[in-house]
Design a protein around this motif. Sequence first.
Motif, PDB file in Angstrom:
ATOM      1  N   GLY A 291       0.795  -1.216   0.000  1.00  0.00           N
ATOM      2  CA  GLY A 291       0.000   0.000   0.000  1.00  0.00           C
ATOM      3  C   GLY A 291       0.827   1.264   0.000  1.00  0.00           C
ATOM      4  N   TYR A 292       0.208   2.352   0.450  1.00  0.00           N
ATOM      5  CA  TYR A 292       0.813   3.679   0.364  1.00  0.00           C
ATOM      6  C   TYR A 292       0.459   4.483   1.595  1.00  0.00           C
ATOM      7  N   ASP A 293       1.474   5.163   2.139  1.00  0.00           N
ATOM      8  CA  ASP A 293       1.297   6.079   3.254  1.00  0.00           C
ATOM      9  C   ASP A 293       1.410   7.496   2.714  1.00  0.00           C
ATOM     10  N   PRO A 294       0.333   8.283   2.760  1.00  0.00           N
ATOM     11  CA  PRO A 294       0.375   9.644   2.210  1.00  0.00           C
ATOM     12  C   PRO A 294       1.476  10.515   2.811  1.00  0.00           C
ATOM     13  N   ALA A 295       1.984  10.132   3.980  1.00  0.00           N
ATOM     14  CA  ALA A 295       3.083  10.896   4.559  1.00  0.00           C
ATOM     15  C   ALA A 295       4.344  10.820   3.693  1.00  0.00           C
ATOM     16  N   ASN A 296       4.383   9.867   2.758  1.00  0.00           N
ATOM     17  CA  ASN A 296       5.551   9.693   1.898  1.00  0.00           C
ATOM     18  C   ASN A 296       5.445  10.466   0.584  1.00  0.00           C
ATOM     19  N   LYS A 297       4.488  11.353   0.485  1.00  0.00           N
ATOM     20  CA  LYS A 297       4.222  12.049  -0.776  1.00  0.00           C
ATOM     21  C   LYS A 297       5.457  12.733  -1.343  1.00  0.00           C
ATOM     22  N   ALA A 298       6.216  13.424  -0.519  1.00  0.00           N
ATOM     23  CA  ALA A 298       7.384  14.159  -1.017  1.00  0.00           C
ATOM     24  C   ALA A 298       8.410  13.234  -1.654  1.00  0.00           C
ATOM     25  N   ALA A 299       8.508  12.008  -1.124  1.00  0.00           N
ATOM     26  CA  ALA A 299       9.477  11.057  -1.659  1.00  0.00           C
ATOM     27  C   ALA A 299       9.133  10.626  -3.080  1.00  0.00           C
ATOM     28  N   LEU A 300       7.840  10.643  -3.423  1.00  0.00           N
ATOM     29  CA  LEU A 300       7.445  10.297  -4.787  1.00  0.00           C
ATOM     30  C   LEU A 300       8.105  11.242  -5.790  1.00  0.00           C
ATOM     31  N   ALA A 301       8.110  12.522  -5.442  1.00  0.00           N
ATOM     32  CA  ALA A 301       8.677  13.523  -6.340  1.00  0.00           C
ATOM     33  C   ALA A 301      10.185  13.368  -6.455  1.00  0.00           C
TER      34      ALA A 301
END
Length: 381
Positions: A291-301
């Motif tokens: 799954g996905y933890d929205p707290a990791n959003k910056a890492a996607l970029a």
Amino acid sequence: MHRSAGFALAALLLTIGTSATAVAGTPPRAAEPARAAALTRLHATSAHAFVDSTGAQHLLIGPNLQPVWDANETDTWDQGTYDSIKAKGFTAVRMVLFWDMFQPTEAEWNETAFDTLATAVERAKAAGLYVILDCVHMSGDPDGQEHVPDWARVDPDDTTEGLDAVVENGLGFLQTIANRYKDEPAIAAYDPVNEPFRTSTRSARLMSDYTRIVNAIRAKDVVTSIMLEPSYGDAKVPASSFSSLTPTSRTNLIWSIHDYYNGASKSGYTAGYNDATGLGMDPNPSDGTTGYDPANKAALAAHLQVQIDTASEQGMPVWIGEFGIGNGATGHDQYIKDKVALYKSKGIDYAWWEYYSDGGNGPFSMVDENDAWRSWVSLIP
């Protein structure tokens, strides 16, 4: 799809039989839609994967789907399916092809498979959808050769890998596709090899392989864009490796990655890439359960920026050939929202793939087991 993910599309899609017609009618349409205007030829620039002759960008967004289900049958998605995809706001489809269906022996072309593909392309075109041809879809064992014809397979060892089957025996197949579609503006690009099976630390050799692949296609088609992929989806390729990329022409080349990274971190990885091998993080949502933890959003970029910088240094734009997450996985909808927002902020096109959904429709997982559009599909265009 990630290297470790299973793949049995042909078998699965054979089980849906006439359900393709049901998919085509989902959602019900009051009347047959008007046919789309003629598609114009697109090309690549260093900044954008798809622009027209005026320089206007065309964002190509859509699903992956398999158009040829059986090498000896002509059943395929009907016109309504493509119309329905277009009505959902999509502009393209990435068509997954299996080489063994088209060239069962070295001296034999299976015209049934080519005819079915031609029907699929015409239906997509009639709906106003561009097509990216995923020509040799490497996956499975041995070494990605599950759908390589038996006559063309190689025996992997310390130096020989699955991609050698394509480079040594598959250039004729790629040329045949290029020769048949060189004048078709609906074909936005050839993606000659899906997730090429070449060890990620041998990326210079991979670029040398692509030199041969690009030159082979260009001998038949000097116009249509060609996509290059790193090993296994989103492996990090050092800039030095591109010195081995020396095709006769580097015009209309696109860097295509499969971006399943969920922003997680662990020891030995930087920005989601293995420090030693350059491979992307594993496990990731390509397995259908991660799954996905929205707290990791910056890492996607940060992860995506590595690929953007790599492509930019080589004068190529980026296209996301696959991204997705398992239906019902933790953070599913937010993952889609954050990925799509990121891609759009960068002006990058993308295609959806999530293999592990119920319904037996393979990568075309936007519909459920009842052939109804899933509620989250509206988040993707």
